[in-house]
Every structure is written in structure tokens, then in C-alpha cells.
Motif scaffolding. Structure first.
Motif, mmCIF file in Angstrom:
data_model
loop_
_atom_site.group_PDB
_atom_site.id
_atom_site.type_symbol
_atom_site.label_atom_id
_atom_site.label_comp_id
_atom_site.label_asym_id
_atom_site.label_seq_id
_atom_site.Cartn_x
_atom_site.Cartn_y
_atom_site.Cartn_z
ATOM 1 N N THR A 102 33.885 -4.127 8.834
ATOM 2 C CA THR A 102 33.553 -3.020 7.949
ATOM 3 C C THR A 102 33.819 -3.478 6.521
ATOM 4 O OG1 THR A 102 34.246 -1.442 9.640
ATOM 5 C CG2 THR A 102 34.070 -0.616 7.392
ATOM 6 N N HIS A 103 32.860 -3.199 5.632
ATOM 7 C CA HIS A 103 33.018 -3.536 4.215
ATOM 8 C C HIS A 103 33.374 -2.281 3.446
ATOM 9 C CE1 HIS A 103 30.513 -6.985 5.593
ATOM 10 N NE2 HIS A 103 31.543 -7.573 5.026
ATOM 11 N N ILE A 104 34.422 -2.398 2.632
ATOM 12 C CA ILE A 104 34.903 -1.285 1.822
ATOM 13 C C ILE A 104 35.157 -1.806 0.413
ATOM 14 C CG2 ILE A 104 35.893 -0.024 3.771
ATOM 15 C CD1 ILE A 104 38.629 -1.166 3.033
ATOM 16 N N GLY A 105 35.343 -0.893 -0.532
ATOM 17 C CA GLY A 105 35.604 -1.382 -1.873
ATOM 18 C C GLY A 105 35.927 -0.307 -2.882
ATOM 19 N N CYS A 106 36.180 -0.774 -4.077
ATOM 20 C CA CYS A 106 36.551 0.100 -5.188
ATOM 21 C C CYS A 106 35.353 0.927 -5.650
ATOM 22 C CB CYS A 106 37.117 -0.738 -6.333
ATOM 23 S SG CYS A 106 35.889 -1.748 -7.179
ATOM 24 N N GLY A 113 32.548 -1.168 -7.313
ATOM 25 C CA GLY A 113 31.955 -2.189 -6.460
ATOM 26 C C GLY A 113 32.346 -3.623 -6.768
ATOM 27 N N GLN A 114 33.135 -3.857 -7.799
ATOM 28 C CA GLN A 114 33.538 -5.235 -8.130
ATOM 29 C C GLN A 114 34.554 -5.810 -7.145
ATOM 30 O OE1 GLN A 114 34.597 -6.244 -12.173
ATOM 31 N NE2 GLN A 114 33.390 -4.533 -12.958
ATOM 32 N N GLY A 133 36.704 -9.765 -6.264
ATOM 33 C CA GLY A 133 37.539 -8.987 -7.165
ATOM 34 C C GLY A 133 39.030 -9.196 -7.015
ATOM 35 N N GLU A 134 39.432 -10.274 -6.373
ATOM 36 C CA GLU A 134 40.866 -10.542 -6.209
ATOM 37 C C GLU A 134 41.578 -10.578 -7.564
ATOM 38 O OE1 GLU A 134 43.765 -13.505 -3.640
ATOM 39 O OE2 GLU A 134 41.638 -13.957 -3.787
ATOM 40 N N GLU A 135 40.866 -11.033 -8.592
ATOM 41 C CA GLU A 135 41.456 -11.102 -9.932
ATOM 42 C C GLU A 135 41.715 -9.716 -10.525
ATOM 43 O OE1 GLU A 135 36.999 -10.902 -10.415
ATOM 44 O OE2 GLU A 135 38.366 -11.941 -9.052
ATOM 45 N N ASN A 136 41.121 -8.673 -9.943
ATOM 46 C CA ASN A 136 41.315 -7.299 -10.414
ATOM 47 C C ASN A 136 42.525 -6.619 -9.783
ATOM 48 O OD1 ASN A 136 38.860 -7.454 -11.861
ATOM 49 N ND2 ASN A 136 37.709 -6.830 -10.068
ATOM 50 N N CYS A 173 38.189 -0.638 -12.214
ATOM 51 C CA CYS A 173 37.869 0.786 -12.339
ATOM 52 C C CYS A 173 39.073 1.668 -12.013
ATOM 53 C CB CYS A 173 36.693 1.144 -11.441
ATOM 54 S SG CYS A 173 36.963 0.741 -9.698
ATOM 55 N N ASN A 174 40.247 1.043 -11.916
ATOM 56 C CA ASN A 174 41.504 1.731 -11.617
ATOM 57 C C ASN A 174 41.470 2.514 -10.298
ATOM 58 O OD1 ASN A 174 43.066 0.711 -13.701
ATOM 59 N ND2 ASN A 174 42.206 2.184 -15.150
#
Length: 178
Positions: A5-9, A12-13, A71-74, A94-95
Motif C-alpha cells: 500500500t502506498h501512502i503519503g503526505c 505528495g512529496q 521525501g526522506e529529507e523532509n 507540507c507539515n
């Protein structure tokens, strides 16, 4: 092969992939989850992640079943205090709060708002309702547990055994203040 499953902020970054089913899906009403959610919601561009009755919904996943795709750098950590054992990790692009990690834990509590609403895992129980002064506003649609139960800890222990008692480390790109 396990289901991926793909999830994210929100923007989307920052994207993650989870494998298989969660250990447990719950809503936490402890004081620290509610306090942290309030502070993180005050970050620029952030949104409130609490339910209408102030619970923090999350899916507990084994760390070895989570992969950061982008986005590991975020990813930056937030602690309620400098000595707090648990950390919440936020995608600073995007906090968006991403997960909670308890000190020494072999699992992460991934916040349910990372899933599209139609694919979001459904909470099985509410925990730590004993931290609330008044529980009359809680829905009766699932168990409202005063604290964590033996069954809760048994599920976590079974997952750790299945992992060979490993505890993968999750790196972040620094810290944030909220």
C-alpha cells in the motif's frame, strides 16, 4: 507476496510503502497524543489530524514492513519536551504528521490521514480514554478502553517475535519545534 500500500503526505512529496496488514488500528486519546496533535496543527499549512472527539487515529505497523519511497529529507522529528521518549515525525514539505515512534519500539504508529479516505484502515478500538476528564462524547461504535490491554501488548509482542526481536532504526533529517 504481501499486499503493498502506498501512502503519503498531503502534498505528495513524502511517500511510503507499507507491506501487509497492520498489527492493530486504533485511536489514542492519551494526553500526549492530543497535546502533540494540537501543537503540530499550528505549524504553517498543517491541518488538524484529530477526530471530532480528539482522538489520534493510527495504524501500528512493524518497522520492517515500512519503506520510505521519497521525501526522506523532509522527515523531521518533534518531541513534546527535550526528554520525551516518544517522537512524532513530520513531513516538513507540507507539515503533515507521518508517524509516532515510541522509545525502543519495533513498530511505528502511522497516522491514518496518510491513506486516501476510501482505502483508510478502520480503527478497531480506542485506547487511553482514561486520560479524558469526560468520556460522554465518545461514540460507542467500538471498544473505548481506559488504558492499553494485555491483548494490545500481546499483538505487539507477537509482531516483535515475528521480526526476530529486531528493531530497525528510522533516521530523520533533523528536528522541528512546534
Amino acid at each position: 507476496m504481501s499486499r503493498l500500500t502506498h501512502i503519503g503526505c498531503a502534498c505528495g512529496q513524502t511517500r511510503l510503502e507499507v507491506s501487509g496488514n497492520p498489527i492493530l488500528v486504533s485511536e489514542c486519546l492519551c494526553n500526549s497524543c492530543r497535546a502533540a496533535a494540537g501543537r503540530l496543527a499550528a505549524l504553517p499549512g498543517a491541518r488538524n489530524t484529530l477526530t471530532t472527539y480528539h482522538a489520534t487515529p493510527a495504524a501500528e505497523y512493524r518497522k520492517d514492513r515500512i519503506r520510505i519511497l521519497s521525501g526522506e529529507e523532509n522527515l523531521k522529528e518533534f518531541r513534546l519536551s527535550p526528554t520525551a521518549g516518544s517522537r512524532r515525525v513530520v513531513a516538513t514539505c507540507c507539515n503533515t504528521p507521518v508517524f509516532l515512534e515510541m522509545k525502543g519500539a519495533h513498530w511505528l504508529s502511522l497516522y491514518l490521514h496518510l491513506w486516501p479516505e476510501e482505502a483508510r484502515p478502520k480503527a478497531e478500538l480506542r485506547t487511553m480514554v482514561g486520560d479524558l476528564a469526560d468520556t460522554s462524547g465518545l461514540p460507542a461504535d467500538m471498544p473505548n478502553l481506559k488504558t492499553h490491554t494485555v491483548a494490545f501488548y500481546a499483538k505487539l509482542l507477537a509482531a516483535w517475535i515475528a521480526m526476530g526481536f529486531r528493531n530497525p532504526k528510522i533516521a530523520t533529517a533533523g528536528t522541528i519545534n512546534a
